[in-house]
Design a protein around this motif. Structure first.
Motif, PDB file in Angstrom:
ATOM      1  N   UNK A  79      -7.497  -1.409   5.177  1.00  0.00           N
ATOM      2  CA  UNK A  79      -7.134  -0.155   5.772  1.00  0.00           C
ATOM      3  C   UNK A  79      -6.669  -0.197   7.097  1.00  0.00           C
ATOM      4  N   UNK A  80      -7.171  -1.393   8.100  1.00  0.00           N
ATOM      5  CA  UNK A  80      -6.921  -1.716   9.343  1.00  0.00           C
ATOM      6  C   UNK A  80      -5.203  -2.348   9.150  1.00  0.00           C
ATOM      7  N   UNK A  81      -5.121  -3.085   8.065  1.00  0.00           N
ATOM      8  CA  UNK A  81      -3.647  -3.715   8.195  1.00  0.00           C
ATOM      9  C   UNK A  81      -2.584  -2.471   7.848  1.00  0.00           C
ATOM     10  N   UNK A  82      -2.934  -1.696   6.971  1.00  0.00           N
ATOM     11  CA  UNK A  82      -2.207  -0.290   6.607  1.00  0.00           C
ATOM     12  C   UNK A  82      -1.943   0.304   8.047  1.00  0.00           C
ATOM     13  N   UNK A  83      -2.799   0.536   8.764  1.00  0.00           N
ATOM     14  CA  UNK A  83      -2.743   1.390   9.929  1.00  0.00           C
ATOM     15  C   UNK A  83      -1.990   0.586  11.012  1.00  0.00           C
TER      16      UNK A  83
END
Length: 58
Positions: free
Chosen positions: A3-7
């Motif tokens: 999720x952090x990478x996508x954000x």
């Protein structure tokens, strides 16, 4: 972590679109200065990576 990478990817995409819109509204003189700054940053990054790759261990 995913999720952090996508954000981060979404934030970078929004920043790229915003920068493109801002750059489109600037004058040609300022664009040339921005391109020179961009070239300096890219060349510095390439030089840093090349130095790290070719540098010795020690």
């Amino acid at each position: 972590m995913r999720n952090l990478n996508q954000a981060v990817l979404i934030i970078l995409l929004i920043m790229a679109v915003g920068t493109g819109i801002w750059l489109n509204k600037t004058t040609w003189r300022n664009r040339r200065l921005i391109w020179q700054m961009q070239a300096a940053v890219v060349a510095g990054g390439i030089g840093f990576v090349a130095g790290r790759v070719t540098g010795g261990k020690g």
